[in-house]
Motif scaffolding. Structure first.
Motif, PDB file in Angstrom:
ATOM      1  N   HIS A  11      48.492   3.038 -51.562  1.00  0.00           N
ATOM      2  CA  HIS A  11      48.945   3.922 -52.641  1.00  0.00           C
ATOM      3  C   HIS A  11      48.525   3.288 -53.965  1.00  0.00           C
ATOM      4  O   HIS A  11      48.635   2.074 -54.139  1.00  0.00           O
ATOM      5  CB  HIS A  11      50.467   4.073 -52.567  1.00  0.00           C
ATOM      6  N   PRO A  12      48.080   4.120 -54.910  1.00  0.00           N
ATOM      7  CA  PRO A  12      47.604   3.557 -56.183  1.00  0.00           C
ATOM      8  C   PRO A  12      48.629   2.692 -56.931  1.00  0.00           C
ATOM      9  O   PRO A  12      48.246   1.828 -57.704  1.00  0.00           O
ATOM     10  CB  PRO A  12      47.241   4.807 -56.999  1.00  0.00           C
ATOM     11  N   MET A  13      49.914   2.906 -56.685  1.00  0.00           N
ATOM     12  CA  MET A  13      50.903   2.093 -57.415  1.00  0.00           C
ATOM     13  C   MET A  13      51.085   0.707 -56.816  1.00  0.00           C
ATOM     14  O   MET A  13      51.757  -0.137 -57.397  1.00  0.00           O
ATOM     15  CB  MET A  13      52.261   2.792 -57.371  1.00  0.00           C
ATOM     16  N   VAL A  14      50.498   0.531 -55.625  1.00  0.00           N
ATOM     17  CA  VAL A  14      50.868  -0.638 -54.828  1.00  0.00           C
ATOM     18  C   VAL A  14      49.729  -1.637 -54.726  1.00  0.00           C
ATOM     19  O   VAL A  14      48.568  -1.278 -54.657  1.00  0.00           O
ATOM     20  CB  VAL A  14      51.272  -0.132 -53.414  1.00  0.00           C
ATOM     21  N   LEU A  15      50.103  -2.927 -54.695  1.00  0.00           N
ATOM     22  CA  LEU A  15      49.196  -3.966 -54.207  1.00  0.00           C
ATOM     23  C   LEU A  15      49.796  -4.405 -52.876  1.00  0.00           C
ATOM     24  O   LEU A  15      50.980  -4.748 -52.823  1.00  0.00           O
ATOM     25  CB  LEU A  15      49.191  -5.162 -55.147  1.00  0.00           C
ATOM     26  N   ALA A  16      48.997  -4.390 -51.810  1.00  0.00           N
ATOM     27  CA  ALA A  16      49.578  -4.708 -50.497  1.00  0.00           C
ATOM     28  C   ALA A  16      48.879  -5.905 -49.881  1.00  0.00           C
ATOM     29  O   ALA A  16      47.675  -6.084 -50.024  1.00  0.00           O
ATOM     30  CB  ALA A  16      49.468  -3.501 -49.565  1.00  0.00           C
TER      31      ALA A  16
END
Ligand SMILES: Nc1nc2c(c(=O)[nH]1)N[C@H]1C(S)=C(S)[C@@H](COP(=O)(O)OP(=O)(O)OC[C@H]3O[C@@H](n4cnc5c(=O)[nH]c(N)nc54)[C@H](O)[C@@H]3O)O[C@H]1N2
Ligand SMILES: Nc1nc2c(c(=O)[nH]1)N[C@H]1C(S)=C(S)[C@@H](COP(=O)(O)OP(=O)(O)OC[C@H]3O[C@@H](n4cnc5c(=O)[nH]c(N)nc54)[C@H](O)[C@@H]3O)O[C@H]1N2
Ligand code: SF4
Ligand SMILES: [Mo]
Length: 847
Positions: free
Chosen positions: A772-777
């Motif tokens: 998801h664009p909001m996330v760094l995973a």
């Protein structure tokens, strides 16, 4: 003294040559079996044990070959019972056992700190010296035992360590790590069940299910080989439909029939909308709700107080309550009513009343699918359809009960609402629904079998103190975050001895710079002792380090069990082979026995035979020990537990599943209408990161996950098998969406600095559409930044100085949220101060 690289090479090359299976031999350290080293094994022995790499106790068999006088691990397979094979399995991680033995990070001898605490400098000492130092430190606090604080969870003897310190030394301060793992689930479900209900309290019956929905749970990554993941594969083979909500794509989304990639911590919006549809469109199971829950309970519409509670003549110690009897339109106690109404609204003695079911319906009426779509991006009609599909397939349909529940502030409420949905569907306790596992057997404690002198825990405990300061719902034995807070704030008292057994405390709790700095201060913690197999973030802060063997390298002193299915599997963990030459590690139980002797709790000459102790435990539990030893496991119960309550009345006021908890209504009534985890009614609670408003161009929420080969904070991170597979899988770094990378001018492979509220980490960017664009995973705990915690240990040995790096070979550019977040902010004081490990905003800076 040391295992040289050449010795490691030789041993493992032999292992590769003598193995029948394609073993996971790391490439560089152990290249290829050379001609000449492939001598035929002179004997092969099988040791039955259980794997505890991630603590599940999956029964495994280790084949040990004797080659040229050396013992080597030849192969590792899962152990099983022919009749119950569907409950037995092992994942890929135990295939690293041959390599684990020779990890360069292994601790080889007892170590005493030299230099300042937190520098990571030690010198080797003898066991005698180490035990005497430890015994002296403990003796000093026997009159104030509460100042001995113990963290212990993993290992076959984690429970023994806790009971030793409680019942032999008398400290009330022993805890496990669940407040960084599943406590959000436990507390979220407490109002429904009247008791903390962790993940192991349930058995998702995938094998018989028609539809399973996963939210923040990944059985293909967060593996519980025996038995959930095995049963999950069986469910898929049986055509169970799979719907997944996640913040990133994974093996599970590849398998899914339908999946939704949503912003972090927003699942609750979807769940509330599902509950709304189920209630407003009357998709619930009426009979189930009437029979097993307090849905028909009448409450006053204004105060939510139950209109009338009275002793239940049919259930001892429980209360029944006033309902509206649809049979004749009269008010009576539920126990006397023929047909308690679920949807009654009216007046009783002049005051407006309604049923609990309607109170919930009204509480969630504004959480429409359209509202949820705005927050999550999941189309409203997909949520509506899912509600209907769940109801159509019920009771063989459910939202999975989850595992990790300490990522976001709102996870308690999410777990409560998801369980409410399962109950509305009549799926809790049903075949093909969320059933109950067999339960755990009770074994006599080795402390009692050995006759070690006991006492009672006394003094103000750390959780007792923090409860008096307003922390709510502290789950007994699960408050490692409160230990961190006590160290940071120096309250309620300075810790005398911090005894850390197989817990990577510094890596697993949200601590950031605050904890790292506080741990250096001897006025806050006088003495820190760490028992472990390998160096890690926590050993950096130890005054004394005691090496213990890997779980397959010694004979444990207590029986164990795997408890996540109908089948109650008792395991007899057995030694497969010794630690390699040069590693002088001693079992935890041996260390406890030596302490007991030095403290006068056991005669100095007492001899202890771990097998005799286990035999005694087995005999007292009615298990044939000879057979258990031969097979490695014994089955106690094998009955499915399909029953809404799990068999008997629940520890709630009414003994029923309480959709709105009667005690919470009394205690937390003032929270009704508030977006709080303590609201007795289901409600939206935003994640903490959202409260700041939107995310700026360089801001993200960092999400950690379990990759099939990694295991949280432990030694698996250092195995070549793991780091190589992460690299090949493009997972050794942080995943960033291309749209965000573009805006920041970042390209695949760039190094960035992640700046959190309380620390920093250097990470490598992996640009991928999968997040998801909001996330760094990133897989959990694949990073260490020396600006927060040191990365290397220096050991003075008798033959020179040895330097050990934790993350070497270019590794360590992933993430560990615990070094970024603030332990005073990203926590949930309403849920025992459990961590909200992902719930904060992190800034990305290009390096
Ligand atoms: N930021 C962040 N923090 C997290 C998590 C996260 O995803 N992100 N996950 C959380 C979760 S779910 C958990 S359960 C905790 C776990 O955190 P910990 O309680 O620290 O557990 P482990 O990672 O298993 O590490 C246990 C320590 O014991 C040692 N050890 C020795 N023998 C064994 C053995 O046989 N088995 C195991 N397991 N360890 C052994 C390991 O080397 C390691 O140092 O961390 C939590 N912390
Ligand atoms: N391979 C492996 N398996 C393990 C362990 C291990 O160390 N390694 N440890 C065991 C332990 S201690 C635990 S606690 C369990 C954990 O088991 P899980 O809870 O299943 O593990 P995770 O991978 O942490 O999380 C599951 C999924 O949640 C996603 N996720 C994160 N945030 C959100 C969100 O806001 N919404 C949604 N919908 N999804 C989100 C992650 O991307 C991930 O795919 O695994 C157990 N099994
Ligand atoms: S799931 Fe895998 S790593 Fe965890 S205990 Fe079982 S076999 Fe070991
Ligand atoms: Mo966990």
């Amino acid at each position: 003294m040391r295992i040289t690289r050449r010795e490691a090479l030789k041993l493992a090359a032999v292992a590769a040559a003598s193995s029948a299976l394609p073993l996971s031999i790391p490439r560089r350290r152990l290249p290829r079996a050379r001609a000449g080293s492939s001598a035929a094994p002179t004997s092969i022995r099988v040791a039955n044990t259980a794997c505890i790499i991630c603590g599940q106790r999956c029964p495994i068999r280790i084949y040990v070959a004797e080659v040229g006088g050396e013992q080597v691990v030849a192969k590792v397979v899962y152990n099983t019972d022919p009749e119950y094979d569907r409950y037995f399995a092992a994942c890929g991680r135990p295939q690293a056992i041959p390599e684990l033995r020779f990890l360069p990070q292994r601790i080889r001898r007892p170590l005493l700190r030299v230099g300042a605490r937190g520098e990571g400098r030690f010198r080797e000492i003898s066991w005698e010296e180490a035990l005497n130092i430890l015994a002296e430190k403990l003796k000093k606090y026997l009159d104030e035992p509460w100042r001995i604080v113990v963290l212990s969870h993993q290992g076959f003897e984690g429970g023994l360590v806790r009971s030793f310190f409680e019942s032999v030394l008398g400290t009330p301060n022993t805890t496990q790590h669940c407040d960084t793992c599943h406590t959000g689930c436990d507390i979220g479900r407490k109002p429904i069940f009247g008791a903390y209900k962790g993940p192991s309290a349930f058995m998702p019956d995938y094998a018989n299910a028609k539809l399973a929905v996963f939210m923040g749970r990944n059985p293909a990554g967060g593996i519980v080989a025996s038995a959930w993941t095995k049963m999950f594969t069986e469910g898929r083979a049986n055509k169970m439909k799979l719907v997944v909500f996640d913040v990133r794509e994974s093996r599970l989304t590849e398998l899914a029939d339908e999946y939704y990639i949503i912003p972090p911590g927003t699942d609750l919006a979807v769940s509330l909308a599902l509950l709304n549809i189920i209630l407003s469109e009357r998709l619930y199971n009426k009979d189930y709700l009437v029979k097993w829950t307090n849905a028909p309970m009448l409450v006053y519409a204004d105060t939510m107080e139950p209109v009338k509670l009275a002793p239940n003549p049919l259930m001892k110690g429980k209360k029944t309550y006033l309902v509206y009897d649809e049979a004749d339109g009269k008010f009576r106690l539920k126990t006397e009513a023929l047909s308690p109404a679920l949807e009654y609204e009216g007046t009783y003695q002049g005051r407006p009343v309604k049923t609990v079911l309607l109170a919930i319906r009204d509480a969630v009426k504004n959480y429409t699918p359209e509202w949820a779509e705005k927050i999550t991006g999941v189309p409203a009609n997909a949520i509506r359809r899912l509600a209907h599909e769940l109801a159509d397939a019920a009771p063989k349909a459910f939202i999975d009960h989850g595992y990790k529940g300490t990522r976001y502030y709102n996870e308690g409420m999410l777990n409560r609402v998801n369980m409410l949905i399962n109950i509305m569907l009549g799926s809790l306790g049903a075949k093909g629904g969320i059933a109950y596992p067999a339960g755990k057997p009770h074994f006599k404690s080795p402390i009692d079998i050995l006759g070690i002198a006991k006492t009672k825990p006394r003094g103000t405990s750390i959780p007792g103190y923090w409860a008096s300061q307003g922390v709510e719902n502290i789950r007994p034995g699960c408050w490692s975050m409160l230990v961190a807070r006590s160290i940071i704030e120096g309250k309620p008292y300075p810790i005398g001895v911090l005894f850390i057994h197989l817990e990577n405390f510094v890596s697993h709790v949200l601590g950031g710079r605050k904890l790292a700095e506080a741990l250096k201060d001897e006025n806050r913690v006088e003495f820190i002792v760490v028992l472990d197999t390998v160096f890690n973030e926590t050993t950096m802060y130890a005054d004394l380090v005691l090496p213990v063997p890997f779980f397959f390298e010694y004979e444990p002193i207590t029986l164990n069990y795997a408890k996540k299915s109908y089948v109650s599997v008792v395991v007899d963990p057995q030694k497969a082979l010794d630690p390699p030459r040069g590693v002088d590690a001693r079992p935890t139980w041996w260390i406890l026995v030596e302490i007991a002797k030095r403290l006068g709790k056991l005669p100095p000459g007492a001899s202890v035979d771990p097998i005799a102790v286990k035999r005694k435990q087995a005999e007292e539990a009615g298990i044939n020990y000879a057979e258990l030893r031969r097979k490695g496991y014994a089955l106690l119960w094998t009955k499915p537990k399909y029953h809404p309550w799990g068999g008997k009345p629940l520890p709630t006021t009414t003994g029923e599943l309480e959709l709105v908890n009667v005690e919470w209504l009394a205690k937390y009534r003032s929270y009704i209408g508030k977006e709080s985890p303590l609201n007795p009614l289901p409600c939206w609670v935003p994640p903490l990161w959202m409260r700041k408003g939107g995310l700026a161009d360089n801001e993200f929420v960092v999400v950690e996950f379990q990759d099939p080969l990694t295991a949280i904070n432990n030694f698996m991170r250092f195995a070549r098998l793991v780091s190589d597979s992460l690299k090949w899988g493009r997972l050794y770094g942080v995943q960033m969406h291309p749209s965000r990378a573009r805006r920041l001018g970042l390209r695949d492979g760039d190094l960035v600095r992640l700046v959190g509220p309380n620390g920093e980490v250097t990470a490598r960017v992996i640009v991928t559409e999968k997040v998801h664009p909001m996330v760094l995973a990133a897989p959990h705990a694949t990073a260490l930044d020396e600006r927060v915690v040191p990365n290397k240990v220096v050991v003075e040995t008798s033959s020179g100085t040895l330097t050990v790096k934790l993350f070497g070979d270019g590794g360590g550019y992933g993430v560990n949220n615990n070094f970024l977040g603030d332990p005073m902010v990203s926590v949930v004081p309403e849920e025992g101060y459990r961590a909200a490990q992902h719930d904060f905003v992190v800034r990305v800076e290009k390096l």
